[in-house]
Design a protein around this motif. Structure first.
Motif, PDB file in Angstrom:
ATOM      1  N   GLU A  22       0.806  -1.192   0.280  1.00  0.00           N
ATOM      2  CA  GLU A  22      -0.013   0.055  -0.331  1.00  0.00           C
ATOM      3  C   GLU A  22       0.440   1.273  -0.028  1.00  0.00           C
ATOM      4  O   GLU A  22       0.559   2.055  -0.206  1.00  0.00           O
ATOM      5  N   TYR A  23       1.647   1.229   1.033  1.00  0.00           N
ATOM      6  CA  TYR A  23       2.698   2.722   0.812  1.00  0.00           C
ATOM      7  C   TYR A  23       3.857   2.499  -0.706  1.00  0.00           C
ATOM      8  O   TYR A  23       3.671   3.909  -1.044  1.00  0.00           O
ATOM      9  N   ALA A  24       3.871   1.486  -1.439  1.00  0.00           N
ATOM     10  CA  ALA A  24       4.581   1.664  -2.153  1.00  0.00           C
ATOM     11  C   ALA A  24       3.284   2.315  -3.754  1.00  0.00           C
ATOM     12  O   ALA A  24       3.785   2.997  -4.879  1.00  0.00           O
ATOM     13  N   LEU A  25       2.597   1.850  -3.443  1.00  0.00           N
ATOM     14  CA  LEU A  25       1.043   2.498  -4.280  1.00  0.00           C
ATOM     15  C   LEU A  25       1.351   3.964  -4.023  1.00  0.00           C
ATOM     16  O   LEU A  25       0.932   4.415  -5.103  1.00  0.00           O
ATOM     17  N   ASP A  26       0.664   4.229  -3.280  1.00  0.00           N
ATOM     18  CA  ASP A  26       0.371   5.671  -2.915  1.00  0.00           C
ATOM     19  C   ASP A  26       1.298   6.254  -2.716  1.00  0.00           C
ATOM     20  O   ASP A  26       1.810   6.932  -3.305  1.00  0.00           O
ATOM     21  N   LYS A  27       2.706   6.214  -2.346  1.00  0.00           N
ATOM     22  CA  LYS A  27       4.443   7.045  -2.670  1.00  0.00           C
ATOM     23  C   LYS A  27       4.237   6.965  -4.500  1.00  0.00           C
ATOM     24  O   LYS A  27       5.146   8.175  -4.425  1.00  0.00           O
ATOM     25  N   TYR A  28       4.874   5.772  -5.191  1.00  0.00           N
ATOM     26  CA  TYR A  28       5.387   6.226  -6.529  1.00  0.00           C
ATOM     27  C   TYR A  28       4.204   5.682  -7.154  1.00  0.00           C
ATOM     28  O   TYR A  28       4.103   5.613  -8.890  1.00  0.00           O
ATOM     29  N   ASN A  29       2.447   5.868  -7.038  1.00  0.00           N
ATOM     30  CA  ASN A  29       1.434   5.895  -7.627  1.00  0.00           C
ATOM     31  C   ASN A  29       1.725   5.037  -9.158  1.00  0.00           C
ATOM     32  O   ASN A  29       1.246   4.933 -10.047  1.00  0.00           O
ATOM     33  N   PHE A  30       2.202   3.312  -7.834  1.00  0.00           N
ATOM     34  CA  PHE A  30       1.944   2.611  -9.699  1.00  0.00           C
ATOM     35  C   PHE A  30       0.290   2.377  -9.784  1.00  0.00           C
ATOM     36  O   PHE A  30      -0.652   2.358  -8.457  1.00  0.00           O
ATOM     37  N   ASP A  31       0.435   1.544 -11.029  1.00  0.00           N
ATOM     38  CA  ASP A  31      -1.019   1.036 -11.405  1.00  0.00           C
ATOM     39  C   ASP A  31      -1.316  -0.033 -10.519  1.00  0.00           C
ATOM     40  O   ASP A  31      -3.266  -0.768 -10.674  1.00  0.00           O
ATOM     41  N   LYS A  32       0.133  -0.682 -10.468  1.00  0.00           N
ATOM     42  CA  LYS A  32      -0.757  -1.709  -9.372  1.00  0.00           C
ATOM     43  C   LYS A  32       0.791  -2.465  -8.884  1.00  0.00           C
ATOM     44  O   LYS A  32       1.983  -2.562  -9.611  1.00  0.00           O
ATOM     45  N   ILE A  33       0.527  -3.654  -8.100  1.00  0.00           N
ATOM     46  CA  ILE A  33       1.240  -4.434  -7.343  1.00  0.00           C
ATOM     47  C   ILE A  33       1.427  -5.362  -7.793  1.00  0.00           C
ATOM     48  O   ILE A  33       0.109  -6.260  -7.501  1.00  0.00           O
ATOM     49  N   ILE A  34       2.344  -6.735  -8.150  1.00  0.00           N
ATOM     50  CA  ILE A  34       1.477  -8.119  -8.980  1.00  0.00           C
ATOM     51  C   ILE A  34       2.283  -8.696  -7.947  1.00  0.00           C
ATOM     52  O   ILE A  34       3.817  -8.725  -6.976  1.00  0.00           O
TER      53      ILE A  34
END
Length: 185
Positions: A22-34
């Motif tokens: 969740e941190y990575a999604l928010d900080k780096y604005n990824f479209d998805k985490i696999i």
């Protein structure tokens, strides 16, 4: 599309894993985490019969977040899960033209030079490194593309979860563990 992979043993997946993603999604604005559960991790001694359970627990744990996906890329190989092979397959699958973002803890990253085909991995991956206790990564910086996150360390141990000491797991995963008689929970 900006993607990030999160390979791991996930034995079992727990709240710290989810908070990191969740941190990575928010900080780096990824479209998805696999999330990529390993079949047999090369640096750990683990019962291969747990592979299907670990895969299903990850599937349950991430089911409420539409930006989280699970990949069976390592599960289907039914052998040792080497990151270099996984990374190449993901790059090809998504036709990536840049380095692949890769979530890793400092405990694993401090041993990165011992990984299979580490020199080639250096050229393909941007590591997003999360703190895991008192690990030392200062001596690893040469040639590796990485950044150390400022997320506060969450002290959750899969070993403690397996021993029934610290149940920092979601309700779906806990229920799955109990229903299948896994670990000491």
């Amino acid at each position: 599309m900006e993607i990030c992979v999160f390979p791991g043993t996930f034995n079992p997946i727990h709240n710290a894993h989810l908070k990191m993603a969740e941190y990575a999604l928010d900080k780096y604005n990824f479209d998805k985490i696999i999330f990529i559960p390993s079949y047999i991790p090369p640096h750990k001694n683990i019962n291969p019969q747990l592979a299907e359970h670990r895969y299903k627990m990850v599937e349950l744990a991430i089911s409420d977040n539409p930006k989280f996906e699970i990949s069976d890329i390592e599960y289907n190989c039914e052998g040792k899960s080497y990151s270099i092979i996984t990374v190449k397959k993901i790059i090809e699958q998504y036709n990536l033209k840049t380095r692949l973002n890769f979530i890793i803890g400092t405990d694993a990253f401090e041993k990165i030079d011992t990984w299979c085909q580490a020199e080639e991995l250096k050229e393909l991956v941007h590591f997003i490194v999360f703190p895991r206790g008192k690990n030392n990564i200062e001596n690893i910086t040469e040639g590796w593309d990485y950044e150390l996150t400022d997320m506060e360390y969450i002290n959750i141990s899969s070993t403690e979860i397996r021993e029934g000491i610290n149940l920092q797991i979601g309700n779906k995963v806990e229920e799955y563990i109990k229903n299948n008689g896994l670990y000491k929970i």
